[in-house]
Design an enzyme around this catalytic site. Structure first.
Site, PDB file in Angstrom:
ATOM      1  CG  ASN A 132    -126.527   3.766  11.424  1.00  9.90           C
ATOM      2  OD1 ASN A 132    -127.022   3.627  10.302  1.00  9.90           O
ATOM      3  ND2 ASN A 132    -127.159   4.392  12.402  1.00  9.90           N
ATOM      4  CD  GLU A 238    -126.182  13.456  13.667  1.00  8.79           C
ATOM      5  OE1 GLU A 238    -125.919  13.095  12.498  1.00  8.79           O
ATOM      6  OE2 GLU A 238    -126.460  14.631  13.952  1.00  8.79           O
ATOM      7  CB  CYS A 239    -126.246   7.675   9.740  1.00  6.13           C
ATOM      8  SG  CYS A 239    -124.895   8.662   9.060  1.00  6.13           S
ATOM      9  N   GLY A 240    -124.206   7.851  12.551  1.00  3.99           N
ATOM     10  CA  GLY A 240    -122.921   7.393  13.064  1.00  3.99           C
ATOM     11  C   GLY A 240    -121.743   8.120  12.451  1.00  3.99           C
ATOM     12  CG  LEU A 241    -121.425   8.638   8.129  1.00  2.00           C
ATOM     13  CD1 LEU A 241    -121.683   9.233   6.764  1.00  2.00           C
ATOM     14  CD2 LEU A 241    -120.227   7.715   8.091  1.00  2.00           C
TER      15      LEU A 241
END
Length: 244
Positions: A132, A238-241
């Site tokens: 990610n 969450e993908c990190g964004l």
């Protein structure tokens, strides 16, 4: 009121930033999604951007924000592993809504990443987080910098997961204002908006997908599963964004 001072707020400790935004957030909670976008354009500094993963409900925020702020840059972080249907959906919505699409990608191609690191998404939470960081976080940070963004709109909703359940309408993330106009919408409101404006869900909605990301970390929904369990093998939502 004058525009909120982003630099001054960024100089504050995180707790103090939250407190400083408490009053605007109390006001924003009483507004409609459209009014929240208009409020942000009036009270927050530009440049303005909108991010989208072109997921299941993406047409809502893309239509809502773009009709109020035509030609707003729409940031997509393309991992190279999206579903074919997602790429087709991106083309369809970009044409239909006349989007000012800005696509950002990692510096390393998917094939090069696999050669260097193996299949990171099969390497537990640490592997997923590295994946990610390379494919989502760094490209987004680059997009915000290159587009000189100071206010970032996104289509997150509290109903989507536990990690989003207590998010405010307005926050500061990655050094910029972040506005979530449809944060309090439920699935029925999303459906009604799509119907009203002649918009569609992502094509994979009809095949049983509640959330769509990369092909290798997205599962169809099955009875008994929470929506967040359909992504990243249930290890992460969450993908990190939208973290940090």
């Amino acid at each position: 009121m004058s525009k909120l001072d982003l630099n001054a707020l960024n100089d504050l400790p995180k707790v103090d930033r939250v407190l400083a935004l408490a009053e605007p957030n109390a006001q924003l909670e009483t507004l409609t999604a459209e009014e929240r976008v208009a409020w942000a354009l009036e009270n927050l500094p530009g440049e303005y951007v909108l991010s989208s993963s072109f997921g299941i409900q993406a047409a809502v925020s893309l239509h809502l924000v773009n009709q109020i702020r035509p030609d707003i840059p729409v940031i997509l972080t393309d991992t190279g592993y999206l579903f074919p249907e997602t790429y087709q959906f991106i083309d369809e919505l970009t044409d239909k809504l006349k989007l000012n699409l800005k696509v950002y990608r990692a510096g390393e191609s998917p094939a090069w990443q696999e050669a260097r690191y193996g299949k990171l998404w099969e390497q537990g939470v640490e592997g997923i987080e590295k994946y990610n960081e390379i494919n989502k976080v760094e490209p987004m940070n680059r997009a915000l910098k290159e587009l000189k963004a100071q206010t970032w709109f996104a289509g997150l909703r509290r109903e989507q997961s536990g990690s989003r359940a207590h998010l405010p309408v307005l926050a500061i993330q990655r050094g910029v204002f972040k506005v979530l106009p449809i944060i309090d919408w439920d699935n029925r409101t999303v459906y009604q908006y799509l119907q009203k404006h002649g918009l569609k869900y992502h094509p994979l909605w009809d095949q049983g997908y509640l959330s769509v990301g990369d092909t290798h970390t997205t599962r169809k929904w099955e009875p008994g599963m929470a929506e967040e369990e359909t992504r990243f093998f249930g290890l992460k939502r969450e993908c990190g964004l939208h973290e940090g």
